[in-house]
Design a protein around this motif. Structure first.
Motif, PDB file in Angstrom:
ATOM      1  N   ARG A 292     -23.879  54.162  75.499  1.00 52.14           N
ATOM      2  CA  ARG A 292     -24.244  54.073  74.950  1.00 52.14           C
ATOM      3  C   ARG A 292     -25.362  55.544  75.080  1.00 52.14           C
ATOM      4  O   ARG A 292     -25.322  56.729  73.908  1.00 52.14           O
ATOM      5  N   LEU A 293     -24.557  56.528  76.744  1.00 44.95           N
ATOM      6  CA  LEU A 293     -24.867  57.830  76.639  1.00 44.95           C
ATOM      7  C   LEU A 293     -24.350  58.515  75.459  1.00 44.95           C
ATOM      8  O   LEU A 293     -25.218  59.443  75.483  1.00 44.95           O
ATOM      9  N   SER A 294     -22.721  57.660  75.472  1.00 44.80           N
ATOM     10  CA  SER A 294     -21.718  58.859  74.234  1.00 44.80           C
ATOM     11  C   SER A 294     -22.175  59.172  72.995  1.00 44.80           C
ATOM     12  O   SER A 294     -22.068  60.327  72.771  1.00 44.80           O
ATOM     13  N   GLN A 295     -22.797  57.863  72.635  1.00 47.26           N
ATOM     14  CA  GLN A 295     -23.803  58.406  70.723  1.00 47.26           C
ATOM     15  C   GLN A 295     -24.769  59.137  71.298  1.00 47.26           C
ATOM     16  O   GLN A 295     -24.555  59.288  70.488  1.00 47.26           O
ATOM     17  N   GLU A 296     -25.824  58.498  71.972  1.00 47.08           N
ATOM     18  CA  GLU A 296     -26.834  59.691  72.451  1.00 47.08           C
ATOM     19  C   GLU A 296     -26.402  61.478  72.528  1.00 47.08           C
ATOM     20  O   GLU A 296     -27.746  61.589  71.797  1.00 47.08           O
ATOM     21  N   LEU A 297     -25.564  61.188  73.084  1.00 43.76           N
ATOM     22  CA  LEU A 297     -25.090  62.838  73.474  1.00 43.76           C
ATOM     23  C   LEU A 297     -24.720  63.372  72.676  1.00 43.76           C
ATOM     24  O   LEU A 297     -24.497  64.189  71.943  1.00 43.76           O
ATOM     25  N   SER A 298     -23.317  62.463  71.515  1.00 40.91           N
ATOM     26  CA  SER A 298     -23.181  62.831  70.429  1.00 40.91           C
ATOM     27  C   SER A 298     -23.905  63.394  69.195  1.00 40.91           C
ATOM     28  O   SER A 298     -23.555  64.273  68.460  1.00 40.91           O
ATOM     29  N   ALA A 299     -24.342  62.570  68.962  1.00 41.67           N
ATOM     30  CA  ALA A 299     -25.655  62.033  67.573  1.00 41.67           C
ATOM     31  C   ALA A 299     -26.648  63.950  68.065  1.00 41.67           C
ATOM     32  O   ALA A 299     -27.153  65.067  66.800  1.00 41.67           O
ATOM     33  N   ALA A 300     -27.185  63.948  69.682  1.00 39.37           N
ATOM     34  CA  ALA A 300     -27.657  65.260  70.197  1.00 39.37           C
ATOM     35  C   ALA A 300     -26.831  66.638  69.625  1.00 39.37           C
ATOM     36  O   ALA A 300     -27.813  67.490  69.401  1.00 39.37           O
TER      37      ALA A 300
END
Length: 331
Positions: free
Chosen positions: A180-188
């Motif tokens: 989840r953190l990977s996805q959120e960081l990638s998007a931001a």
């Protein structure tokens, strides 16, 4: 290609407990398998703090990982990234005495935007081509999140723009410890953040000794809360939970191991300890004692705040899972 030396950047003060010290102890043991040398560059100690001196541990950073230079408005968050990054880069100039090359790895095992920005700024400033690996465990500062258009999201976008200004860096690896953190960081950020397991060891103190914890065994079933006693970990609910369990289930022992503690929350638990409602252990345990305590429990109670832990992992949960203990956790 084989990496020659490992330089670990972790701007926290020296200590003997917590996941930063856990990583240092594990890396010190494992590093000789892969590296000729392993150096730790950490925060400067508090004036009253004593720490073990070592030629491989260097206390250089003035600003600690979790303490913002500025906190409050969105402009303060930006200043914290920009001015804090430059201050980190200045401190990291210490690394130049080792003349790092492209065969030396610079690792941030608990990365933040500020520390990674400072690391890349230092490498760019001094034209160093050492590969850099950064592993994110959570958002830092902790009060930020990555919801779209939030201050944390804007900070991530600013950090991503900073990465773009430094130009393409093929020897930069960005990772996070959960999907989840990977996805959120990638998007931001606008860059791919890979998912890696959190570095964790379960035998740093050798084989656990069941007699090492001072929590006595009565042969009854035991439910336990372990780890740091903080609100985000549900520490504000433990006293009420303990009262409810003790009122309904007299055949269950309730164990509370309060490591680094919020003193207000600890004050709520002390009367329950004196009255025999709970078995209270105040203070940190060695890794062997911690594992032994967890193995003595029938159930590990981890009532963490869901919002704070939705994109984080938990050290106590990892220990409990590895030792086959069931856990009660938020969904």
């Amino acid at each position: 290609n084989r990496i020659d030396r490992l330089f670990v950047l972790d701007p926290v003060p020296p200590g003997h407990h917590g996941h930063h010290q856990h990583f240092m102890a594990g890396a010190q043991r494992a590093a000789p398998l892969w590296f000729r040398e392993c150096h730790f560059l950490i925060g400067r100690p508090q004036p009253s703090q004593h720490h073990d001196k070592s030629e491989y541990v260097h206390t250089i950073f003035h600003h600690y990982l979790y303490k913002p230079l500025y906190r409050g408005s969105r402009s303060d968050i930006v200043r914290d990234l920009e001015e804090g990054g430059r201050a980190f880069a200045d401190d990291l100039g210490y690394l130049l005495q080792f003349n790092p090359t492209d065969r030396d790895l610079i690792l941030l095992p608990s990365a933040s935007f500020r520390t990674l920005s400072g690391t890349l700024t230092c490498c760019d400033r001094h034209r160093r081509k050492s590969p850099v690996a950064a592993l994110f465990h959570q958002m830092i500062p902790r009060y930020l999140n990555l919801a779209p258009n939030s201050p944390g999201w804007e900070l991530a976008k600013l950090f991503g723009a900073h990465l773009d200004r430094l130009g393409p860096k093929s020897n930069l690896l960005l990772g996070a410890t959960n999907e989840r953190l990977s996805q959120e960081l990638s998007a931001a950020i606008g860059r791919q953040i890979k998912t890696f397991p959190s570095p964790h060891w379960y035998d740093l103190d050798g084989a656990p000794d069941e007699t090492q914890t001072d929590v006595p065994s009565t042969g009854q079933r035991k439910i336990g809360f372990v780890g740091a006693l903080r609100k985000e970990k549900g520490g504000n609910n433990i006293a009420e939970i303990a009262k409810l369990i003790s009122a309904e289930c007299q055949d269950i022992d309730i164990v509370v191991q309060a490591g680094e503690s919020d003193q207000t929350l600890l004050a709520n638990l002390r009367p329950l300890g004196r009255d025999g409602k709970i078995r209270l252990h105040v203070g940190n345990l060695s890794e062997a004692q911690f594992a032994a305590l967890i193995r003595s429990l029938s159930l590990v109670l981890l009532p963490y705040e869901r919002e704070h832990y939705r994109n984080r992992i938990s050290g106590p949960f990892a220990f409990a899972a590895a030792n086959g203990r069931p856990c009660l956790v938020p969904s």
